[in-house]
Design an enzyme around this catalytic site. Structure first.
Site, PDB file in Angstrom:
ATOM      1  N   HIS A 184       0.871  -1.182   0.000  1.00 39.55           N
ATOM      2  CA  HIS A 184       0.000   0.000   0.000  1.00 39.55           C
ATOM      3  C   HIS A 184       0.905   1.229   0.000  1.00 39.55           C
ATOM      4  CE1 HIS A 184      -3.694  -2.307   1.060  1.00 39.55           C
ATOM      5  NE2 HIS A 184      -2.823  -3.094   1.671  1.00 39.55           N
ATOM      6  N   ASP A 191       2.130  -7.051   2.660  1.00 38.03           N
ATOM      7  CA  ASP A 191       0.994  -6.204   3.052  1.00 38.03           C
ATOM      8  C   ASP A 191       1.524  -4.933   3.715  1.00 38.03           C
ATOM      9  OD1 ASP A 191      -1.554  -5.222   3.456  1.00 38.03           O
ATOM     10  OD2 ASP A 191      -2.011  -6.529   5.164  1.00 38.03           O
ATOM     11  N   HIS A 231       1.415   3.820   8.294  1.00 37.75           N
ATOM     12  CA  HIS A 231       0.538   4.739   9.023  1.00 37.75           C
ATOM     13  C   HIS A 231       1.391   5.741   9.792  1.00 37.75           C
ATOM     14  CE1 HIS A 231      -3.270   2.743   8.226  1.00 37.75           C
ATOM     15  NE2 HIS A 231      -2.701   1.588   8.518  1.00 37.75           N
ATOM     16  N   GLY A 240      -2.226  -2.335  10.656  1.00 40.26           N
ATOM     17  CA  GLY A 240      -1.192  -2.393   9.626  1.00 40.26           C
ATOM     18  C   GLY A 240       0.214  -2.158  10.130  1.00 40.26           C
TER      19      GLY A 240
END
Length: 447
Positions: A83, A325, A329, A344
């Site tokens: 991400h 993954d 953050h 996460g």
């Protein structure tokens, strides 16, 4: 201590530029090659390699010579689950900072997930990702497109594949509607592409925070039961059974029950693949007590029995590949109580050394482990990378397999530092990352 440096990938190496890599332990997991030798690249391609290459000396026409000092020269890692938060949440990560982190971790190709703002459910957003990659990336950037649009209708999968999508997923959220999932599987079979599912029944997970079990009861937190994952895996496999030539992939599998269902599907000849994260291979729900919100992820860290099942699944091939993954953050979304903090962790710079723990402790052979990080994920997304072959793209890394070091999140190239692996002692250090024949990262020991 190492001095790190990076170079943007741009369009790769100049077409006629030649590089000789000498004194290398060359490993190609697909062919199981493991030799001491040399390798030659020209432009973005591997031209030749072998034990006898340059036995008669290195030609003066070679532009650059890299002495590998008997370290491993191998295909770059391929992480099919990251991400990078761009567009929409650039305060967490960008294609620039995320790919810089990837290069430092020896990852030469990433697949960005489509849960950006806006989602990658339109041609405009797909084109934006490709433009930003060309402008600012250090590694190859691929992307999944969304299965659904914001109104939950099916995306235009044909146009999105034409725009460059290597597959489809709504990762971050599951496709809960069975009809929509069945339609996505059907269309994907016609397009010869993969559908990847974030397997979570939202009714069963019910806004939980960590694994439902001993630790959730001890901490008084709402838990996420493992059946919330396995029930979606079971449903989707039932949906695909009457669709020809369909490829279904399960993201970040975490439970033993899910693996049992996947094993049965594979035994029936269904094209089902799955991935596991390094943290689900090495951590459990008990680590939430130790690391707090830094160990809060979705799917959650589960029991030791589940972890051991993940390791066994990787060894026996039920699990096809390792993927991070990578979920960055900012600090203020993690420095909160467990029931409100974000899910996460980041993983690109720890992917290889954490995975290598399974080799160093004798659990899995080096060749088999590296296969799950290179050509096997490449096969899932159908890209011709992750291999050392003449004529193949020169995506390579140099790895000091036995170098011992301590993970320091403050030195991460990623914009975010949310990792439970801070201060963990590991073995295996990436010294150089080569993408399309061009060195985009080096780590040189300070003397």
């Amino acid at each position: 201590m190492y001095k790190q440096s990076w170079k943007l990938l741009g369009r790769g190496q100049d077409a006629d530029f030649t590089v000789a890599y000498i004194n290398a332990r060359i490993i190609d997991p697909e062919s199981k090659l493991d030799i001491i030798g040399s390798l030659l690249t020209k432009g973005d391609k591997i031209v030749d390699f072998g034990q006898d290459l340059f036995n008669n000396g290195i030609p003066s026409t070679i532009d650059e010579v890299v002495d590998c000092n008997n370290n491993i020269l191998m295909p770059g890692l391929i992480d099919i689950h990251v991400h990078f938060r761009e567009p929409g949440q650039e305060h967490k990560e960008t294609i620039h900072t995320g790919s810089k982190s990837a290069a430092a971790g020896g990852v030469t190709t990433v697949v960005c997930q489509p849960n950006t703002i806006p989602t990658i459910s339109s041609i405009i957003t797909a084109k934006y990702i490709k433009m930003r990659a060309l402008e600012s990336a250090y590694v190859n950037i691929e992307f999944y497109a969304s299965i659904t649009k914001p109104d939950n209708s099916l995306s235009d999968m044909a146009l999105l594949k034409e725009a460059g999508a290597v597959g489809f997923t709504d990762d971050g959220m599951p496709v809960m509607n069975s009809l929509t999932m069945r339609q996505a599987l059907s269309y994907s079979s016609m397009l010869d592409t993969v559908v990847a599912q974030h397997a979570e029944d939202l009714n069963l997970s019910n806004n939980g925070h960590i694994n439902e079990g001993t630790v959730s009861y001890e901490l008084g937190l709402k838990g996420i039961p493992d059946i919330s994952e396995s029930i979606i895996v079971n449903r989707d496999i039932a949906l695909m059974k009457n669709i020809k030539n369909v490829h279904y992939h399960i993201l970040h599998v975490s439970s033993q029950d899910s693996l049992n269902i996947i094993k049965q599907a594979k035994n029936q000849g269904l094209k089902v693949t799955c991935e596991v994260t390094p943290h689900h291979l090495t951590l459990t729900e008990q680590d939430v007590i130790t690391h707090g919100t830094l160990a809060k992820i979705n799917p959650p860290l589960r029991t030791e029995n589940d972890r051991l099942s993940m390791v066994e699944g990787l060894k026996n091939g039920i699990i096809d590949c390792i993927a991070t993954d990578h979920a960055p953050h900012e600090v203020n979304t993690k420095e909160l109580p467990l029931d409100t903090a974000a899910f996460g962790i980041v993983g690109l710079e720890t992917m290889l050394p954490i995975s290598l723990e399974l080799y160093h402790n004798g659990t899995i052979s080096l060749i088999d482990l590296l296969a799950t990080l290179t050509y096997k994920p490449a096969n899932i997304i159908k890209v011709p990378r992750g291999r050392i072959k003449k004529g193949f793209v020169a995506d390579l890394i140099i790895l000091d397999l036995n170098h011992e070091w301590t993970i320091d999140i403050l030195k991460f190239a990623s914009k975010s530092k949310n990792s439970p692996f801070h201060n963990r002692k590991v073995k295996g250090k990436v010294l150089r990352t080569i993408v399309s024949g061009k060195t985009t990262y080096t780590a040189v020991r300070n003397i």
